[in-house]
Write a protein that holds these residues in place. Structure first.
Motif, PDB file in Angstrom:
ATOM      1  N   GLU A 139      28.255 -78.894 -32.564  1.00 52.01           N
ATOM      2  CA  GLU A 139      29.501 -79.215 -31.640  1.00 52.01           C
ATOM      3  C   GLU A 139      30.487 -78.389 -31.429  1.00 52.01           C
ATOM      4  OE1 GLU A 139      32.946 -83.047 -31.998  1.00 52.01           O
ATOM      5  OE2 GLU A 139      31.133 -83.101 -34.186  1.00 52.01           O
ATOM      6  N   VAL A 140      30.509 -78.504 -30.655  1.00 49.43           N
ATOM      7  CA  VAL A 140      31.635 -77.041 -29.993  1.00 49.43           C
ATOM      8  C   VAL A 140      32.909 -77.573 -29.413  1.00 49.43           C
ATOM      9  CG1 VAL A 140      32.012 -74.321 -29.650  1.00 49.43           C
ATOM     10  CG2 VAL A 140      30.302 -75.468 -30.583  1.00 49.43           C
ATOM     11  N   PHE A 141      34.381 -77.625 -29.725  1.00 46.81           N
ATOM     12  CA  PHE A 141      35.488 -78.053 -29.404  1.00 46.81           C
ATOM     13  C   PHE A 141      35.736 -75.866 -28.633  1.00 46.81           C
ATOM     14  CE2 PHE A 141      35.443 -80.425 -32.532  1.00 46.81           C
ATOM     15  CZ  PHE A 141      35.655 -81.742 -32.319  1.00 46.81           C
ATOM     16  N   GLY A 142      35.946 -76.148 -27.272  1.00 51.16           N
ATOM     17  CA  GLY A 142      35.916 -75.893 -26.445  1.00 51.16           C
ATOM     18  C   GLY A 142      38.336 -75.062 -26.625  1.00 51.16           C
ATOM     19  N   CYS A 143      38.203 -73.602 -25.877  1.00 48.98           N
ATOM     20  CA  CYS A 143      39.268 -73.339 -26.018  1.00 48.98           C
ATOM     21  C   CYS A 143      39.758 -72.637 -25.101  1.00 48.98           C
ATOM     22  CB  CYS A 143      39.923 -73.532 -26.974  1.00 48.98           C
ATOM     23  SG  CYS A 143      39.790 -72.083 -27.945  1.00 48.98           S
ATOM     24  N   ALA A 144      41.154 -72.074 -24.422  1.00 47.47           N
ATOM     25  CA  ALA A 144      41.130 -71.307 -24.100  1.00 47.47           C
ATOM     26  C   ALA A 144      41.409 -69.533 -24.966  1.00 47.47           C
ATOM     27  CB  ALA A 144      42.364 -71.208 -23.216  1.00 47.47           C
ATOM     28  N   GLY A 145      41.612 -68.300 -24.020  1.00 48.37           N
ATOM     29  CA  GLY A 145      41.462 -67.756 -24.662  1.00 48.37           C
ATOM     30  C   GLY A 145      40.669 -66.914 -23.507  1.00 48.37           C
ATOM     31  N   ALA A 146      40.794 -65.175 -24.186  1.00 45.68           N
ATOM     32  CA  ALA A 146      40.189 -63.972 -23.007  1.00 45.68           C
ATOM     33  C   ALA A 146      39.192 -64.002 -24.074  1.00 45.68           C
ATOM     34  CB  ALA A 146      40.848 -62.920 -23.785  1.00 45.68           C
ATOM     35  N   VAL A 147      37.591 -63.682 -22.661  1.00 50.43           N
ATOM     36  CA  VAL A 147      36.269 -63.470 -23.411  1.00 50.43           C
ATOM     37  C   VAL A 147      35.516 -61.822 -23.130  1.00 50.43           C
ATOM     38  CG1 VAL A 147      33.889 -63.949 -22.450  1.00 50.43           C
ATOM     39  CG2 VAL A 147      35.262 -65.575 -23.001  1.00 50.43           C
ATOM     40  N   PRO A 148      35.749 -61.431 -24.270  1.00 53.18           N
ATOM     41  CA  PRO A 148      35.329 -59.753 -23.455  1.00 53.18           C
ATOM     42  C   PRO A 148      34.578 -59.721 -22.592  1.00 53.18           C
ATOM     43  CG  PRO A 148      35.145 -60.176 -25.866  1.00 53.18           C
ATOM     44  CD  PRO A 148      34.859 -61.819 -25.496  1.00 53.18           C
ATOM     45  N   GLY A 149      34.933 -58.641 -21.411  1.00 57.94           N
ATOM     46  CA  GLY A 149      34.617 -58.473 -20.123  1.00 57.94           C
ATOM     47  C   GLY A 149      34.632 -58.630 -19.289  1.00 57.94           C
ATOM     48  N   THR A 150      36.152 -60.173 -19.418  1.00 55.62           N
ATOM     49  CA  THR A 150      37.015 -60.740 -18.152  1.00 55.62           C
ATOM     50  C   THR A 150      38.856 -59.778 -18.050  1.00 55.62           C
ATOM     51  OG1 THR A 150      37.650 -61.852 -19.760  1.00 55.62           O
ATOM     52  CG2 THR A 150      36.007 -62.838 -18.542  1.00 55.62           C
ATOM     53  N   ALA A 151      38.723 -60.290 -17.554  1.00 58.61           N
ATOM     54  CA  ALA A 151      40.324 -59.744 -16.831  1.00 58.61           C
ATOM     55  C   ALA A 151      41.530 -60.111 -17.949  1.00 58.61           C
ATOM     56  CB  ALA A 151      41.039 -60.347 -15.513  1.00 58.61           C
ATOM     57  N   GLY A 152      42.137 -58.949 -19.180  1.00 56.40           N
ATOM     58  CA  GLY A 152      42.963 -59.028 -19.678  1.00 56.40           C
ATOM     59  C   GLY A 152      42.662 -58.494 -20.904  1.00 56.40           C
ATOM     60  N   ALA A 153      41.359 -58.592 -20.987  1.00 58.94           N
ATOM     61  CA  ALA A 153      40.445 -57.936 -22.067  1.00 58.94           C
ATOM     62  C   ALA A 153      39.416 -57.115 -22.219  1.00 58.94           C
ATOM     63  CB  ALA A 153      39.630 -59.424 -23.060  1.00 58.94           C
ATOM     64  N   VAL A 154      39.647 -56.262 -20.860  1.00 59.48           N
ATOM     65  CA  VAL A 154      38.917 -55.097 -20.957  1.00 59.48           C
ATOM     66  C   VAL A 154      39.890 -53.309 -21.447  1.00 59.48           C
ATOM     67  CG1 VAL A 154      38.074 -53.290 -19.131  1.00 59.48           C
ATOM     68  CG2 VAL A 154      38.166 -56.181 -18.551  1.00 59.48           C
ATOM     69  N   ARG A 155      38.811 -53.283 -22.805  1.00 62.45           N
ATOM     70  CA  ARG A 155      39.539 -51.745 -23.023  1.00 62.45           C
ATOM     71  C   ARG A 155      39.010 -50.556 -22.363  1.00 62.45           C
ATOM     72  NH1 ARG A 155      39.866 -51.849 -28.931  1.00 62.45           N
ATOM     73  NH2 ARG A 155      37.775 -52.041 -29.032  1.00 62.45           N
ATOM     74  N   PRO A 156      39.391 -49.676 -21.895  1.00 62.50           N
ATOM     75  CA  PRO A 156      39.384 -48.395 -22.294  1.00 62.50           C
ATOM     76  C   PRO A 156      38.514 -47.308 -23.137  1.00 62.50           C
ATOM     77  CG  PRO A 156      41.382 -48.729 -20.917  1.00 62.50           C
ATOM     78  CD  PRO A 156      41.580 -49.965 -21.295  1.00 62.50           C
ATOM     79  N   PRO A 157      37.424 -47.160 -22.538  1.00 57.07           N
ATOM     80  CA  PRO A 157      35.706 -46.801 -23.309  1.00 57.07           C
ATOM     81  C   PRO A 157      37.021 -45.479 -24.433  1.00 57.07           C
ATOM     82  CG  PRO A 157      35.189 -46.010 -20.720  1.00 57.07           C
ATOM     83  CD  PRO A 157      36.541 -47.304 -20.959  1.00 57.07           C
TER      84      PRO A 157
END
Length: 393
Positions: free
Chosen positions: A51-69
């Motif tokens: 049982e999982v309740f979804g919520c908003a939040g950046a997922v790695p690899g999506t816009a806004g969460a990509v960190r320069p290597p």
């Protein structure tokens, strides 16, 4: 029976330690649910019926969460907080509130980096536990860096004013009710904090589904086995390092076999042979039971899983908590550290020869293994959570 709500970031290394704990609680008849920005990831790791309740939040690899290597050090830490952890907490908070209202937990179990879980529980007057999926922040990592520590304190105070109880003062990374650390002082070192509410439970490895299809018949029992992995979040940074590892290991092909976890496909397809196998994903726990050494980025989960099996390591930290965890490995004697960005195949070969043939790292890894197994893992963590739930009634 009690109800436990696990609040986790959408990161495999932070979900995995909680999986076995949640499974234990469920087996004891308790109600368990999760809150995560990536429900599919939780169900893949914890089971399709979770049982999982979804919520908003950046997922790695999506816009806004990509960190320069190429970010390292303080710049990488600032990016992690400003562009991932703090926005993630703000985005998750409404979903955590909704999950609490619907699921009505007795205890919120908040991952160390899912600040919304701690702050929403605090605001709603619920007891909450911290699941510390890395021990780096308990080893004086910011000693001698007062400006960094003060900057983090200000950011957390601002976050509490937005989504928590402004009159409270607990650090959302460390619950004053119950702090579960998935390590032990034998690895963390002499700076490991001690208090009645802090419990070192060691790695939580139970209850994880293993990927199928690994060619176990490929393994040659006459040669040492080395697992090379940079975890699930470093595919963008590992090409050069994995290439140097490949050279070093092939130079030892007469006595060593290597399995590379290569989710980004950065290695060239190796020619047919019996020395190297590169796959997008591997059954890591099952492989560690057969491994003689591990080469990795010093991610907390990988290090603890290796040491649970008594396997010494070559650690090449990249960023975040990894330099601290690498220091723990070296300080306890269970491995050798190399420089991720500059190491060459000859230096990697020397480090590998040390952990494969020098008895000292293996003996140190065995000492940590003994401590880990005595700590109780998922079983001990579940018992502490049950006790907290009972005290809150």
């Amino acid at each position: 029976m009690s109800a436990f709500l696990f609040v986790v970031p959408p990161l495999t290394g932070h979900i995995n330690p909680a999986v076995g704990v949640a499974a234990r609680l469920t087996a004891h008849g308790h109600r368990v649910a999760w809150v995560c920005a990536d429900p599919a990831l939780v169900r893949r790791l914890a089971g399709a019926d979770t049982e999982v309740f979804g919520c908003a939040g950046a997922v790695p690899g999506t816009a806004g969460a990509v960190r320069p290597p190429d970010l390292r050090g303080a710049e990488a830490l600032r990016f992690l907080w400003e562009w991932y952890l703090l926005p993630l907490a703000d985005a998750m908070a409404p979903g955590v509130h909704a999950a609490v209202a619907e699921f009505r937990p007795d205890v919120v179990v908040s991952d160390q980096q899912a600040f919304a879980g701690a702050l929403v529980a605090e605001r709603r007057g619920l007891p909450w536990a911290t699941a510390a999926t890395t021990s780096a922040e308990f080893t004086g990592a910011y000693d001698g860096l007062p400006k960094v520590a003060e900057w983090l304190h200000r950011r957390l105070a601002e976050l509490r004013a937005r989504i928590g109880d402004p009159s409270a003062g607990a650090d959302p990374r460390a619950s004053p009710h119950l702090l579960l650390v998935f390590s032990t002082p034998e690895l963390v070192g002499p700076q490991a904090p001690l208090a009645p509410h802090i419990h070192y439970v060691g790695p939580s490895l139970a209850g994880r589904p293993a990927p199928s299809g690994f060619p176990w018949e490929w393994l040659d029992h006459g040669r040492a086995k080395v697992l090379v992995t940079l975890g699930t979040a470093n595919a963008d940074a590992g090409g050069r390092f994995l290439g140097e590892c490949l050279v070093a290991l092939r130079e030892r092909a007469d006595r060593v076999q290597a399995v590379f976890a290569d989710p980004g496909g950065t290695l060239p397809v190796p020619p047919a042979g019996k020395d190297v196998l590169a796959l997008p994903s591997v059954p890591q726990l099952a492989l560690l039971a057969r491994a003689d050494a591990v080469v990795c980025h010093a991610g907390h989960n990988t290090v603890c899983e290796a040491l649970w099996h008594g396997v010494p390591l070559v650690v090449a930290p990249i960023r975040d908590d990894q330099p601290v965890v690498a220091g723990q490995v070296v300080d306890c004697g269970a491995g050798v550290r190399v420089r991720f960005g500059r190491v060459t195949a000859p230096r990697l070969g020397e480090a590998l020869d040390t952990v494969l043939h020098d008895p000292a790292p293996r003996a140190a890894a065995a000492r940590v293994r003994t401590a880990f197994r005595a700590a109780g893992g998922a079983r001990a963590a579940a018992a502490h959570l049950e006790r907290l739930a009972g005290e809150s009634r």
